[in-house]
Design a protein around this motif. Structure first.
Motif, PDB file in Angstrom:
ATOM      1  N   ASN A  14      -2.716 -10.388  -2.932  1.00 40.25           N
ATOM      2  CA  ASN A  14      -1.446  -9.708  -3.976  1.00 40.25           C
ATOM      3  C   ASN A  14      -1.903  -8.292  -3.927  1.00 40.25           C
ATOM      4  O   ASN A  14      -0.935  -7.542  -3.991  1.00 40.25           O
ATOM      5  CB  ASN A  14      -1.845 -10.154  -5.547  1.00 40.25           C
ATOM      6  N   ASP A  15      -3.018  -7.724  -3.672  1.00 39.31           N
ATOM      7  CA  ASP A  15      -3.049  -6.042  -3.399  1.00 39.31           C
ATOM      8  C   ASP A  15      -2.396  -5.735  -2.021  1.00 39.31           C
ATOM      9  O   ASP A  15      -1.751  -4.707  -2.139  1.00 39.31           O
ATOM     10  CB  ASP A  15      -4.674  -6.029  -3.264  1.00 39.31           C
ATOM     11  N   LEU A  16      -2.583  -6.401  -0.944  1.00 35.01           N
ATOM     12  CA  LEU A  16      -1.969  -6.293   0.253  1.00 35.01           C
ATOM     13  C   LEU A  16      -0.288  -6.301  -0.065  1.00 35.01           C
ATOM     14  O   LEU A  16       0.374  -5.134   0.517  1.00 35.01           O
ATOM     15  CB  LEU A  16      -2.139  -7.176   1.341  1.00 35.01           C
ATOM     16  N   TYR A  17       0.304  -7.164  -0.609  1.00 40.73           N
ATOM     17  CA  TYR A  17       1.496  -7.407  -0.897  1.00 40.73           C
ATOM     18  C   TYR A  17       1.975  -6.016  -1.730  1.00 40.73           C
ATOM     19  O   TYR A  17       2.872  -5.304  -1.443  1.00 40.73           O
ATOM     20  CB  TYR A  17       2.047  -8.468  -1.808  1.00 40.73           C
ATOM     21  N   GLU A  18       1.365  -5.821  -3.042  1.00 42.32           N
ATOM     22  CA  GLU A  18       1.771  -4.739  -3.987  1.00 42.32           C
ATOM     23  C   GLU A  18       1.417  -3.369  -3.197  1.00 42.32           C
ATOM     24  O   GLU A  18       2.341  -2.378  -3.648  1.00 42.32           O
ATOM     25  CB  GLU A  18       0.980  -4.777  -5.186  1.00 42.32           C
ATOM     26  N   GLY A  19       0.741  -3.227  -2.346  1.00 44.72           N
ATOM     27  CA  GLY A  19       0.444  -1.898  -1.651  1.00 44.72           C
ATOM     28  C   GLY A  19       1.441  -1.601  -0.579  1.00 44.72           C
ATOM     29  O   GLY A  19       1.779  -0.625  -0.240  1.00 44.72           O
ATOM     30  N   LEU A  20       1.865  -2.881   0.273  1.00 49.62           N
ATOM     31  CA  LEU A  20       2.631  -2.575   1.286  1.00 49.62           C
ATOM     32  C   LEU A  20       4.187  -3.051   1.343  1.00 49.62           C
ATOM     33  O   LEU A  20       4.818  -2.826   2.311  1.00 49.62           O
ATOM     34  CB  LEU A  20       2.166  -3.231   2.636  1.00 49.62           C
ATOM     35  N   ALA A  21       4.447  -4.169   0.557  1.00 48.57           N
ATOM     36  CA  ALA A  21       5.934  -4.209   0.274  1.00 48.57           C
ATOM     37  C   ALA A  21       6.763  -2.968   0.084  1.00 48.57           C
ATOM     38  O   ALA A  21       6.594  -2.285  -0.843  1.00 48.57           O
ATOM     39  CB  ALA A  21       6.011  -5.241  -0.787  1.00 48.57           C
ATOM     40  N   LYS A  22       7.900  -3.201   0.583  1.00 48.82           N
ATOM     41  CA  LYS A  22       9.050  -2.154   0.560  1.00 48.82           C
ATOM     42  C   LYS A  22       9.530  -1.877  -0.826  1.00 48.82           C
ATOM     43  O   LYS A  22       9.760  -0.599  -1.454  1.00 48.82           O
ATOM     44  CB  LYS A  22      10.126  -2.162   1.553  1.00 48.82           C
ATOM     45  N   GLU A  23       9.752  -2.947  -1.548  1.00 43.16           N
ATOM     46  CA  GLU A  23      10.277  -3.104  -2.859  1.00 43.16           C
ATOM     47  C   GLU A  23       9.281  -3.632  -3.820  1.00 43.16           C
ATOM     48  O   GLU A  23       8.517  -4.584  -3.363  1.00 43.16           O
ATOM     49  CB  GLU A  23      11.469  -3.955  -3.052  1.00 43.16           C
ATOM     50  N   ALA A  24       9.244  -3.358  -5.244  1.00 44.95           N
ATOM     51  CA  ALA A  24       8.304  -3.564  -6.058  1.00 44.95           C
ATOM     52  C   ALA A  24       9.288  -3.941  -7.266  1.00 44.95           C
ATOM     53  O   ALA A  24      10.244  -3.580  -7.697  1.00 44.95           O
ATOM     54  CB  ALA A  24       7.332  -2.509  -6.683  1.00 44.95           C
TER      55      ALA A  24
END
Length: 354
Positions: A137-147
């Motif tokens: 989930n760190d990878l997603y939260e750090g690199l996703a365009k939208e949060a």
């Protein structure tokens, strides 16, 4: 020859620059050398096999291997049958159903799929950089365009440092150099890292139940504000960037890590470090399989093509202790390798991907 050019095009000999195309039947032709194109991750393995094959078959034209990215290689492969298209597509992921269908539309109707081994996708830093233990989930939260934003909305990702999303991570700016959209490594990183990471975020997981296309867009769209930087198909360029840009991270294949442990180090994912063992047994979350795809219609037309496949699946090449293991390929279990070798010998066509 520059290192960049040598990665883009390998020919095992000096006579490569001219492919001889001779007329062969009505409207047909014959190329006098094997042509493989595709994944930059598979490139060094295919290059090594081509070198060995060329030495053992000096009477034939040397094989040509190009690094175009998995998507680019399969696109060229699927353009049709004949000497103007590659015999082999190298891939760091499985062929997609849409790609298989495009091949069929263009007359490429019998494709042989061979799994050649395993690789892992690593998130790496310079050896003197901070250490990270990422959760998916760190990878997603750090690199996703939208949060996730207020009231079920999504907003441009506001995180600027890794500690913004997880206080256990270093207070270091988010800057990751990775492969472009044409790369199988990019596809695999999205499928193995970003997608399961997105499912761990309740607000994003809720979208999947309502709108799968919207969920995929959220999971597969990386930041465009400089936190993620597309770095081309040359993984060596990413490695060099890590040493020149303090605090940056890179995403690339395990095989390149193995060859550059003097300058870079891999970070753990869910507490697991990428090793040949953790990749082969699947405990490392970002482990993947590597493939080559072959046109059955080119067997017997392109000289030496089936013999090249036999070499690529031989014990000497991809078995335990084989010469590709020295380059970072994680070998298949013996039973699976025997199965792949049987496919190469019988030229068994693959089924349409599900």
């Amino acid at each position: 020859m520059s290192s960049n050019l040598s990665r883009r095009l390998f020919v095992a000999g000096t006579a490569v620059m001219a492919l001889t195309v001779a007329a062969c039947g009505e409207g047909g032709g014959q190329r006098n050398g094997i042509w493989a194109a595709g994944s930059s991750t598979v490139f060094p393995f295919a290059t090594r096999v081509a070198e060995n094959f060329g030495r053992n078959n000096p009477e034939g034209a040397p094989p040509r291997v190009e690094a175009l990215g998995t998507g680019g290689g399969i696109q060229a492969f699927c353009q049709g049958v004949g000497p103007s298209t590659p015999d082999i597509a190298n891939a760091s992921r499985q062929m997609k159903q849409s790609e298989f269908d495009k091949c069929a539309e263009n007359g490429v109707t019998e494709i042989v799929e061979l799994k050649i081994g395993y690789d892992g996708i690593v998130v790496a830093t310079a050896r003197n950089g901070n250490s990270f233990d990422f959760q998916l989930n760190d990878l997603y939260e750090g690199l996703a365009k939208e949060a996730p934003g207020p009231n079920g909305t999504f907003v441009p990702n506001p995180a600027r440092t890794w500690s913004d999303i997880n206080p256990a991570l270093p207070n270091q700016r988010i800057q990751v150099y990775g492969p472009p959209p044409t790369s199988g490594t990019r596809d695999a990183f999205l499928e193995l890292g970003m997608t399961p990471g997105a499912k761990l975020i309740p607000a994003v997981a809720a979208v999947e139940d309502q709108d799968k296309d919207r969920f995929e867009a959220l999971a597969h769209t990386v930041r465009e504000d400089g936190a993620w930087v597309d770095s081309g198909e040359n993984d060596n360029a990413i490695l060099q960037t890590l040493t020149r840009t303090p605090g940056s991270l890179g995403v690339f294949g395990f095989s390149f890590l193995e060859q550059n442990l003097d300058t870079v180090k891999a970070e753990t994912i869910d507490g697991v470090y990428p090793t040949p063992e953790s990749i082969a047994n699947g405990t490392y979350p970002l482990a993947r399989s590597l493939y080559i795809y072959v046109k059955k219609a080119h067997i017997g037309v392109t000289p030496g093509l089936q013999e090249f496949l036999i070499e690529f699946t031989s014990e000497a090449a991809v078995g335990q202790g084989g010469y590709l293991q020295d380059r970072g390929l994680v070998p298949l279990p013996e039973a699976e390798l025997v199965q792949q070798r049987a496919i190469a010998t019988a030229l068994t066509p693959m089924a349409r991907p599900e």
